[in-house]
Design an enzyme around this catalytic site. Structure first.
Site, PDB file in Angstrom:
ATOM      1  CB  CYS A   3      24.274  85.443  13.301  1.00 54.81           C
ATOM      2  SG  CYS A   3      22.372  84.462  11.872  1.00 54.81           S
ATOM      3  NE  ARG A  16      29.998  89.044  11.028  1.00 52.26           N
ATOM      4  CZ  ARG A  16      29.689  88.769  10.000  1.00 52.26           C
ATOM      5  NH1 ARG A  16      27.951  89.614   9.854  1.00 52.26           N
ATOM      6  NH2 ARG A  16      29.760  88.500   8.494  1.00 52.26           N
ATOM      7  CG  HIS A  59      28.452  83.120   9.647  1.00 50.78           C
ATOM      8  ND1 HIS A  59      28.982  84.207   8.476  1.00 50.78           N
ATOM      9  CD2 HIS A  59      27.580  84.002   9.613  1.00 50.78           C
ATOM     10  CE1 HIS A  59      28.478  85.302   8.870  1.00 50.78           C
ATOM     11  NE2 HIS A  59      27.057  84.824   8.898  1.00 50.78           N
ATOM     12  CD  GLN A  89      27.307  86.960  13.417  1.00 47.54           C
ATOM     13  OE1 GLN A  89      27.377  87.476  11.584  1.00 47.54           O
ATOM     14  NE2 GLN A  89      26.650  87.115  14.404  1.00 47.54           N
ATOM     15  NE  ARG A 101      26.558  85.673   3.507  1.00 51.76           N
ATOM     16  CZ  ARG A 101      25.774  86.191   4.309  1.00 51.76           C
ATOM     17  NH1 ARG A 101      24.630  86.753   4.153  1.00 51.76           N
ATOM     18  NH2 ARG A 101      26.438  86.270   4.964  1.00 51.76           N
ATOM     19  CG  ASP A 134      20.278  81.678  11.856  1.00 47.18           C
ATOM     20  OD1 ASP A 134      19.910  83.411  11.974  1.00 47.18           O
ATOM     21  OD2 ASP A 134      21.351  81.165  11.410  1.00 47.18           O
TER      22      ASP A 134
HETATM   23  N1   CP Z   1      24.606  88.178  10.226  1.00 43.28           N
HETATM   24  C1   CP Z   1      24.871  88.464   8.804  1.00 43.28           C
HETATM   25  O1   CP Z   1      25.810  87.752   8.748  1.00 43.28           O
HETATM   26  O2   CP Z   1      24.259  89.051   8.607  1.00 43.28           O
HETATM   27  P1   CP Z   1      24.106  89.370   6.837  1.00 43.28           P
HETATM   28  O3   CP Z   1      22.980  88.155   6.160  1.00 43.28           O
HETATM   29  O4   CP Z   1      23.444  90.694   6.527  1.00 43.28           O
HETATM   30  O5   CP Z   1      25.887  89.461   6.071  1.00 43.28           O
HETATM   31  N1  NVA Z   2      21.341  80.891   8.843  1.00 40.08           N
HETATM   32  C1  NVA Z   2      21.051  82.055   7.923  1.00 40.08           C
HETATM   33  C2  NVA Z   2      22.233  82.903   8.565  1.00 40.08           C
HETATM   34  C3  NVA Z   2      22.154  84.597   7.440  1.00 40.08           C
HETATM   35  C4  NVA Z   2      23.638  85.311   7.725  1.00 40.08           C
HETATM   36  C5  NVA Z   2      21.169  81.992   6.801  1.00 40.08           C
HETATM   37  O1  NVA Z   2      22.344  80.594   6.159  1.00 40.08           O
HETATM   38  O2  NVA Z   2      20.107  82.410   6.026  1.00 40.08           O
END
Ligand code: CP
Ligand code: NVA
Length: 298
Positions: free
Chosen positions: A255, A283, A127, A130, A100, A215
């Site tokens: 999400c 997930r 993502h 997700q 990530r 989101d």
């Molecule tokens: N939806 C999601 O990816 O959550 P986190 O940021 O908690 O991993």
């Molecule tokens: N769009 C958000 C998703 C988090 C799971 C971000 O990138 O922070």
């Protein structure tokens, strides 16, 4: 050897198989035969996470394997060791890498130098994990998404991009309603063709839809833009009135993490049409199916 850096790295048939397998693993409880015993997943994070970390770590444990939590700040990656070198070293010791970060390009670089599968656990552009969980959740609640209509209300961000890919790959229509200047990437829209429509008004997008999804307005790394974003997105909140424009049996997805009172009201996310807790749980099952797919001995 396969990587999963974006949803379109897999074929429609493979994605459907993974989602069906996720549903089966969930029914089974755990992977009884511990298919990943002795295998390890390196989890590299440069950003915060609750769901992604816990689901991958728990999934590996349930399958008899082990996951290593590697926050970039605690590794040499945080002291500028190159991504390519990190990939070469991690993939000599571990069986898969999940990353990530805020750079799809760096993830692709990691995949180029890795001997093992690399999984995108969120980047600036996608993502995909997700969306495996989201598609599983849609299947479970309302059956096959094929031919249905989802409405994305909000930022044309990383999660939106994966929804755009999902529309073409799973055969549904995605209407995207976003303010000017916050549109999704043009190349992804072009690739999605007629599966995706951009609409300016949230209510047009919601009309008769099977599913509403949103989101956060301010993704990780955009904190300094928060005030500007709250103003720009003020007409793009999912509230009960907007939800009422969708089909009576429409479901709501997010999400998470959520900002109640911004992108969605508490009434909707905590209401009867919301499936967000199943979505979060999935997930785990979806990524177990993904790990099995990527790591199974051929
Ligand atoms: N939806 C999601 O990816 O959550 P986190 O940021 O908690 O991993
Ligand atoms: N769009 C958000 C998703 C988090 C799971 C971000 O990138 O922070």
């Amino acid at each position: 050897m396969r990587h999963f850096l974006k949803l379109s790295d897999f074929s429609p048939d493979e994605l459907r198989r993974i989602v069906q397998r996720a549903i089966a693993i969930k029914a089974d409880g755990i992977g009884r035969d511990r298919p990943l015993a002795g295998r390890t997943l390196a989890m590299v994070f440069t950003k915060n996470s609750t769901r992604t970390r816990v689901s991958f770590e728990t999934g590996m444990a349930k399958f008899g394997g082990h996951a290593l939590f590697l926050h970039a700040d605690a590794t040499q990656l945080g002291r500028d060791e190159p991504v390519a070198d990190t990939a070469r070293v991690l993939s000599r010791m571990c069986d898969a890498i999940m990353i990530r970060n805020d750079s799809q390009a760096d993830q692709e670089e990691m995949a180029r130098y890795s001997r093992v599968p690399v999984i995108n656990g969120l980047s600036d552009l996608h993502h995909p994990c997700q969306l495996l969980a989201d598609m599983q959740t849609w299947f479970e609640h309302r059956g096959d998404p094929r031919g249905k209509v989802a409405a994305w209300i909000g930022d044309g961000n990383n999660v939106c991009h994966s929804w755009i890919e999902a529309a073409a790959l799973f055969g549904f229509t995605l209407r995207v309603a976003c303010p000017k200047g916050f549109e999704p990437a043009k190349d992804l829209l072009a690739a999605a063709g007629s599966s995706v429509e951009i609409l300016r008004g949230a209510s047009f997008a919601a009309n008769g839809a099977d599913l509403l999804v949103t989101d956060t307005w301010t993704s990780m790394g955009q904190e300094t833009e928060q005030q500007r974003r709250v103003t720009a997105f003020s007409d793009f909140q999912i509230d009960a009135a907007l939800m009422a424009r969708a089909k009576p049996d429409a479901i709501f997805m997010h999400c998470l993490p959520v900002h109640r009172g911004q992108e969605v009201t508490a009434e909707v996310i905590d209401g009867p049409q919301s499936v967000v807790w199943d979505e979060a749980e999935n997930r785990l099952w979806a990524q177990m199916a993904l790990l099995e797919f990527l790591l199974q001995k051929k």
